[in-house]
Design a protein around this motif. Structure first.
Motif, PDB file in Angstrom:
ATOM      1  N   SER A 182      15.429  77.647  43.190  1.00 23.06           N
ATOM      2  CA  SER A 182      13.722  77.046  42.218  1.00 23.06           C
ATOM      3  C   SER A 182      13.111  78.361  42.286  1.00 23.06           C
ATOM      4  CB  SER A 182      12.981  76.179  42.631  1.00 23.06           C
ATOM      5  OG  SER A 182      12.619  76.060  44.428  1.00 23.06           O
ATOM      6  N   SER A 192      15.608  63.461  40.239  1.00 21.23           N
ATOM      7  CA  SER A 192      15.099  65.209  39.443  1.00 21.23           C
ATOM      8  C   SER A 192      14.007  65.620  38.666  1.00 21.23           C
ATOM      9  CB  SER A 192      15.942  64.487  38.125  1.00 21.23           C
ATOM     10  OG  SER A 192      16.121  63.687  37.583  1.00 21.23           O
ATOM     11  N   GLY A 242       9.910  74.176  38.599  1.00 13.79           N
ATOM     12  CA  GLY A 242      10.460  73.176  39.686  1.00 13.79           C
ATOM     13  C   GLY A 242       8.804  72.193  39.252  1.00 13.79           C
ATOM     14  N   PRO A 295      20.597  73.608  45.259  1.00 13.80           N
ATOM     15  CA  PRO A 295      18.991  74.412  44.287  1.00 13.80           C
ATOM     16  C   PRO A 295      18.420  74.792  44.283  1.00 13.80           C
ATOM     17  CG  PRO A 295      19.124  71.698  44.589  1.00 13.80           C
ATOM     18  CD  PRO A 295      20.378  72.349  45.922  1.00 13.80           C
ATOM     19  N   PRO A 327      20.595  72.310  39.979  1.00 20.00           N
ATOM     20  CA  PRO A 327      19.429  72.673  39.367  1.00 20.00           C
ATOM     21  C   PRO A 327      19.950  74.512  40.021  1.00 20.00           C
ATOM     22  CG  PRO A 327      19.634  70.262  40.469  1.00 20.00           C
ATOM     23  CD  PRO A 327      21.065  71.048  41.131  1.00 20.00           C
ATOM     24  N   TYR A 382      12.735  68.295  40.018  1.00 15.21           N
ATOM     25  CA  TYR A 382      13.520  69.671  39.397  1.00 15.21           C
ATOM     26  C   TYR A 382      12.762  69.757  37.645  1.00 15.21           C
ATOM     27  CZ  TYR A 382      16.633  69.547  42.924  1.00 15.21           C
ATOM     28  OH  TYR A 382      17.348  68.802  44.876  1.00 15.21           O
TER      29      TYR A 382
END
Lengths: 220, 299
Positions: free
Chosen positions: A176, A91, A183, A174, A112, A94
């Motif tokens: 971003s 993680s 991120g 995820p 995420p 993230y």
């Protein structure tokens, strides 16, 4: 032999008691997955944004994560939890993103997503505003502080951003941002994260550098 | 000149005050410790009984050690400060006398003052008492410093430290090769020297354990417990390796003569005690001087 056994058992007892009672560990929750944050986050709707991942220890490492918990109806709070190495490493990319969300119906999502995704598109908190032929999300006056807590800066999500995020969420991937704004490497995260990730003094001291500095100071 | 004279006079007042406190201690000693009535009811002849002198003077020394941490700063009036010091002295004297009484009951439960000191003139017994008196004084001094002028905190920490010291005293029989009670009744000096160094080592570890920043009582006491526990694990480790590294050996047939040959028993007692003291000092370095908290690195 008996003495050795007694010594071994005493050591084991010490380690067990330290693990169970040590003041350093008592107040910190342990999470194996982001889903375990539900033990700490009891109120909904709420979102947990990862602020920092840290490790401690020389030989055996302990991993910690710092989260900023954002609620719709109350001020945010920060928590530190202990975690597994795998989760901490996985993680860390993230950073500044929401790793845990719980909506009003208590549905939990741990994919995420950019911070503020939970409240974006929800008409309780704001509306879409047309500017230069693009729809941007604006929070109502009551929730005007939320973008600051999300670490958005001047950023406002547009419709395309929102739909793309929905698409990723459905696919379980995820997201971003359209241009990777969020991120660890994200431009907005690195600029507006309340506690910017920076290497500590401990990380900067390298064995080689110590010698270089020593010779530089003394023999130049 | 006036200021110099003023300071000198204040020091004289304090010196007289301390003498008054010691005078009070003499009688308080009798109230809490009635067995020693002979020590105060008649003029004390220092030449008549060496164990008795050691026993009596070690208590005075303990009290003086305990009182030595008290500081006077001229923030308040002289009268206020003297009242404060008086109350503090009363608390210290009572707690010190109760502590040494408790320690004697725990460690030397099979012996009493009348038989061992007055009748038998047992120097071994009085040396053990001496070590306990000094240890209790140093520990009470640390507890007093850590209690921040709060009587409740002081009582809590005092009970805690007495439990730990009592436990340490009781564990001596597992460390030493001497048969503790039998050796004392035979006036064996070896056991007294061994115990003296043993209890000083333990006192040093306990003083270090209590001498850490305290913010919250529960966590502070838990920290002390864990520090003492980890010390208990490291001491045998160092005892073994010190004997191994410096090739310290005792022949088995000599070990059997511990209670028979006085020279060998003193030799062995001093060695046994000193090895413990050395191990305790190294252990304290390992446990207390290596700070492993607070180093976070960011991933």
């Amino acid at each position: 032999m008996n003495k050795l056994l007694f010594y071994f058992l005493s050591t084991l007892l010490f380690l067990t008691l330290s693990k169970l009672l040590a003041p350093d560990n008592i107040s910190l929750e342990y999470i194996k997955t982001p889903n375990d944050l539900k033990k700490i986050i009891k109120l909904a709707p709420a979102s947990a944004i990862l602020e920092k991942t840290m490790k401690k220890g020389y030989l055996i490492k302990t991993y910690y994560q710092k989260y900023r918990i954002l609620y719709a109806y109350r001020p945010p709070r920060e928590i530190i939890v202990r975690t597994k190495r795998r989760l901490a490493e996985k993680s860390s990319k993230y950073l500044g993103m929401s790793l845990f969300r719980i909506d009003e119906d208590k549905n939990i999502n741990t994919i995420p997503m950019p911070p503020g995704y939970l409240m974006t598109g929800n008409k309780k908190y704001g509306r879409w505003v047309l500017q230069n032929q693009t729809y941007y999300w604006k929070f109502y006056q009551t929730y005007r502080r939320l973008p600051k807590y999300f670490g958005w800066g001047a950023f406002s999500p547009d419709r395309e951003f929102y739909l793309k995020a929905k698409e990723h969420e459905k696919a379980g991937k995820p997201f971003s941002g359209l241009n990777k704004e969020f991120g660890a490497e994200g431009s907005i995260t690195s600029k507006f994260l309340p506690h910017k990730q920076s290497s500590s003094l401990y990380n900067r001291i390298k064995f080689g550098n110590l010698f270089k500095n020593y010779f530089k100071t003394n023999y130049n | 000149m006036e200021e110099v004279l003023d300071r000198f006079l204040i020091r004289i007042i304090f010196a007289i005050f301390v003498c008054l406190i010691l005078f009070l201690y003499r009688y308080l000693h009798f109230v809490i410790y009635p067995k020693g009535v002979k020590q105060i009811s008649t003029p004390f002849n220092l030449m008549s009984n060496l164990p008795n002198s050691l026993h009596y003077l070690s208590r005075i020394l303990g009290m003086v050690i305990l009182f030595s941490f008290v500081e006077f700063n001229r923030f308040f009036t002289l009268e206020m400060s003297l009242i404060h010091l008086f109350l503090l002295a009363i608390v210290l004297m009572i707690s010190y006398l109760i502590s040494i009484h408790l320690m004697e009951m725990i460690v030397l439960y099979k012996f009493n003052y009348k038989d061992e000191i007055l009748k038998n003139q047992n120097l071994s017994y009085s040396l053990i008492i001496f070590s306990l008196n000094i240890s209790v004084a140093f520990l009470l001094k640390t507890v007093m410093l850590k209690s921040n002028d709060s009587l409740i905190i002081f009582i809590t920490l005092w009970l805690y430290v007495m439990t730990l010291l009592g436990l340490a005293g009781k564990l001596f029989i597992y460390y030493s090769k001497f048969q503790f009670n039998r050796a004392i009744s035979q006036k064996n000096f070896g056991v007294a020297f061994s115990f003296l160094f043993y209890i000083l080592g333990n006192t040093y570890i306990l003083v270090k354990a209590f001498d850490q920043p305290q913010i919250e009582k529960y966590s502070y006491m838990l920290r002390i417990f864990f520090k003492c526990f980890s010390s208990c694990l490291f001491i045998p480790f160092f005892i073994f390796f010190i004997k191994f590294i410096f090739s310290l050996r005792i022949k088995k047939n000599e070990l059997n003569q511990l209670l028979i040959d006085p020279n060998k028993s003193v030799n062995f007692g001093v060695a046994e005690g000193l090895i413990f003291l050395i191990s305790a000092y190294i252990t304290s370095w390992i446990v207390y001087n290596i700070n492993l908290s607070g180093l976070f690195s960011i991933l």
